[in-house]
Design a protein around this motif. Structure first.
Motif, short mmCIF file in Angstrom:
data_model
loop_
_atom_site.label_atom_id
_atom_site.label_comp_id
_atom_site.label_asym_id
_atom_site.label_seq_id
_atom_site.Cartn_x
_atom_site.Cartn_y
_atom_site.Cartn_z
N LEU A 248 0.83 -1.21 0.00
CA LEU A 248 0.00 0.00 0.00
C LEU A 248 0.86 1.24 0.00
O LEU A 248 1.93 1.26 0.57
N GLU B 93 0.90 5.24 1.25
CA GLU B 93 0.19 6.18 2.11
C GLU B 93 -0.58 7.15 1.24
O GLU B 93 -0.09 7.56 0.18
N LYS C 163 9.09 -7.88 -1.04
CA LYS C 163 8.63 -6.59 -0.51
C LYS C 163 9.78 -5.57 -0.52
O LYS C 163 9.62 -4.42 -0.95
N ALA D 253 6.10 7.71 -12.46
CA ALA D 253 5.98 8.70 -11.38
C ALA D 253 7.25 8.73 -10.54
O ALA D 253 7.54 9.73 -9.88
N TYR D 254 8.00 7.63 -10.54
CA TYR D 254 9.23 7.56 -9.73
C TYR D 254 10.45 7.98 -10.55
O TYR D 254 11.56 7.96 -10.06
C1 UGA Z 1 5.92 3.01 -0.62
C2 UGA Z 1 5.64 2.17 -1.88
O1 UGA Z 1 5.30 3.00 -2.97
C3 UGA Z 1 4.49 1.18 -1.63
O2 UGA Z 1 4.34 0.33 -2.77
C4 UGA Z 1 4.83 0.32 -0.39
O3 UGA Z 1 3.78 -0.57 -0.08
C5 UGA Z 1 5.04 1.25 0.80
O4 UGA Z 1 6.14 2.14 0.50
C6 UGA Z 1 5.36 0.38 2.00
O5 UGA Z 1 6.45 -0.21 2.02
O6 UGA Z 1 4.50 0.20 2.86
P1 UGA Z 1 4.86 5.23 0.41
O7 UGA Z 1 5.96 5.20 1.43
O8 UGA Z 1 3.48 5.53 0.83
O9 UGA Z 1 4.79 3.82 -0.38
O10 UGA Z 1 5.31 6.35 -0.61
P2 UGA Z 1 5.57 6.61 -2.18
O11 UGA Z 1 4.36 7.18 -2.79
O12 UGA Z 1 6.18 5.42 -2.84
O13 UGA Z 1 6.66 7.76 -2.04
C7 UGA Z 1 7.88 7.53 -1.33
C8 UGA Z 1 8.79 8.73 -1.39
O14 UGA Z 1 9.32 8.89 -2.68
C9 UGA Z 1 8.14 10.08 -1.06
O15 UGA Z 1 9.01 10.83 -0.24
C10 UGA Z 1 7.97 10.73 -2.40
O16 UGA Z 1 7.95 12.12 -2.33
C11 UGA Z 1 9.20 10.24 -3.08
N1 UGA Z 1 9.14 10.31 -4.54
C12 UGA Z 1 8.21 9.59 -5.21
C13 UGA Z 1 10.04 11.09 -5.21
O17 UGA Z 1 10.92 11.74 -4.60
N2 UGA Z 1 9.99 11.16 -6.55
C14 UGA Z 1 9.11 10.48 -7.25
O18 UGA Z 1 9.15 10.58 -8.49
C15 UGA Z 1 8.18 9.67 -6.58
#
Ligand code: UGA
Length: 426
Positions: A132, A134, A183, A240-241
């Motif tokens: 998931l 957040e 994971k 997106a990443y």
């Molecule tokens: C992440 C994973 O995306 C989920 O698949 C996983 O289940 C979860 O960790 C977990 O281990 O429980 P999450 O921590 O909610 O989810 O956040 P993301 O949306 O993946 O973002 C993570 C970080 O990357 C954020 O600080 C975001 O700002 C950053 N990010 C994301 C970037 O700096 N650049 C991007 O292009 C995308």
């Protein structure tokens, strides 16, 4: 379904229909469950285990001194094991907490066997990681990409397959360790893509006439990243990443990359790429603060409006937020920082002690030398920057998330996104 937690206050609030964290749809889910008498919350683990067929361990596994701390999950397994002594029928224990490969087999199984007086097989043992995000946790759970079932044997795998019967996504049966590792690898890939994009941003900042958004835009259009569907270009989610930003944070990516590296290191397995991923991420805050200082001449004595505190938009979570690191660095460089975040509450977090939290964009921007965007909140691009900039001492915006790239800003604003060469924008 019974939710169990040691925090009495949290249990009380859930039983009153309140979600104890910001997550779209969660409150409704809790209220529906309570109203239909299908959900209850308690601090009593024993009776909860006795009244059910499956126990799902989803307690935290924080990083302590660079290693994963298993004390909470071990403690929960002990309690479940003790309860199993009196259950009197087949019961499956599911590890949903993120644990390093081998933990379920070599740490939790012995704990469960010792406390229950049974051997694995007499009770079921599975690893079922969660994927998931957040901010979209409920949606991600209801409509998952995959369900991974790491199982001790066929009998317990079947119980979980039945539990997830109504979900139409692929269900992958694996070993316990493969489920655990999968994971970590999933999050390590996301972290790698982010650090890769941030490294390219750094390259672009040093190479005249280059802009990371254009360069990565051309990469995204590769059909392996952007599908062509009925004549339309549809980028796959992983794109997106592949965007430069202020670095990754939150309770998952930094922790999981760190735990996997430590686990490998203890076994003499090199993780050179992941080491570099973490290093690039660590330096991100420093680079953003340096960029801000360069643009303003110096940070000492300057007033800066930092826009954003949460580790990403859509949440009030500050854990490992790059914004906190940037805030601390700005202040230690002598800047006076005023912070605005659309959802982070103005109290409570120790990281925010002595920090001025503005309650509106106007208050945040009044009289500042620059605005620095560090969380990609979509609201920021909807603001009336023409009117807001008139409140600033200098109309300067540093955009560490490239949030305003596609927003039309008045010409008098000096806009500095990341990933664009300082000498190339005139
Ligand atoms: C992440 C994973 O995306 C989920 O698949 C996983 O289940 C979860 O960790 C977990 O281990 O429980 P999450 O921590 O909610 O989810 O956040 P993301 O949306 O993946 O973002 C993570 C970080 O990357 C954020 O600080 C975001 O700002 C950053 N990010 C994301 C970037 O700096 N650049 C991007 O292009 C995308």
């Amino acid at each position: 379904m019974t939710l169990v937690d040691v925090d009495r206050e949290r249990i009380r609030r859930i039983n009153e229909g309140e979600a104890t964290l910001q997550e779209p749809g969660l409150q409704e889910l809790i209220r529906d469950g309570l109203a239909q008498d299908r959900l209850r919350a308690t601090t009593e683990l024993g009776p909860a285990v006795m009244g059910s067929d499956v126990s799902i361990l989803s307690v935290g596994t924080p990083l302590r001194k660079g290693r994963i701390d298993l004390s909470f999950v071990r403690g929960a397994a002990e309690e479940v094991g003790r309860a199993l002594r009196t259950v009197g029928r087949y019961h499956v224990v599911v590890v949903k907490s993120t644990v390093v490969p081998g933990t379920t087999q070599t740490v939790l199984r012995p704990v469960l066997e010792e406390t229950s007086g049974m051997r694995a097989g007499a009770f079921g043992l599975c690893v079922n990681p969660e994927f998931l995000r957040e901010g979209s946790a409920v949606r991600d759970f209801m409509d998952p990409d995959r369900i991974v079932i790491g199982a001790w044997d066929d009998r317990c795998a079947l119980v979980l397959e039945r539990l997830y019967e109504s979900f139409s996504c692929p269900k992958l049966r694996t070993s316990l360790a493969e489920a655990e590792l999968g994971k970590y690898v999933s999050n390590a890939l996301l972290a790698t893509l982010i650090s890769f994009s941030n490294e390219i941003a750094g390259l672009c900042e040093g190479l005249p006439d280059t802009d990371v958004e254009t360069v990565m835009g051309s990469v995204h259009l590769d059909r392996r990243l952007t599908a062509l569907h009925e004549g339309l270009h549809v980028p796959v989610g992983i794109c997106a990443y592949l965007r430069a930003g202020a670095g990754f944070g939150g309770s998952c990516l930094p922790k999981d990359v760190g735990a996997l590296r430590a686990h490998a290191r203890e076994r003499g397995i090199p993780t050179r790429l992941l080491d570099a991923v973490a290093q690039v991420n660590r330096h991100r805050a420093e680079i953003i603060v340096r960029l801000t200082g360069q643009l303003l001449g110096s940070l000492r004595g300057r007033t800066i409006a930092q826009l954003g505190l949460a580790f990403k938009p859509g949440t009030d979570d500050l854990r490992d937020s790059p914004a906190i690191t940037i805030l601390k660095r700005l202040r230690s460089s002598g800047a006076d920082v005023r912070v605005y975040d659309p959802v982070v509450p103005s109290s409570g977090d120790p990281a925010l002690r002595r920090v001025v939290l503005a309650s509106s964009p106007e208050e945040a921007l009044e009289g500042v030398d620059a605005a620095l965007i560090v969380t990609d909140w979509p609201q920021f691009s909807e603001w009336d920057w023409g009117s807001l900039s008139s409140r600033m001492r200098q109309p300067v915006i540093i955009d560490a998330r490239n949030t305003l790239r596609r927003t039309r800003l008045p010409d008098h604003i000096l806009y500095r996104p990341i990933g664009r060469c300082l000498g190339s924008d005139g």
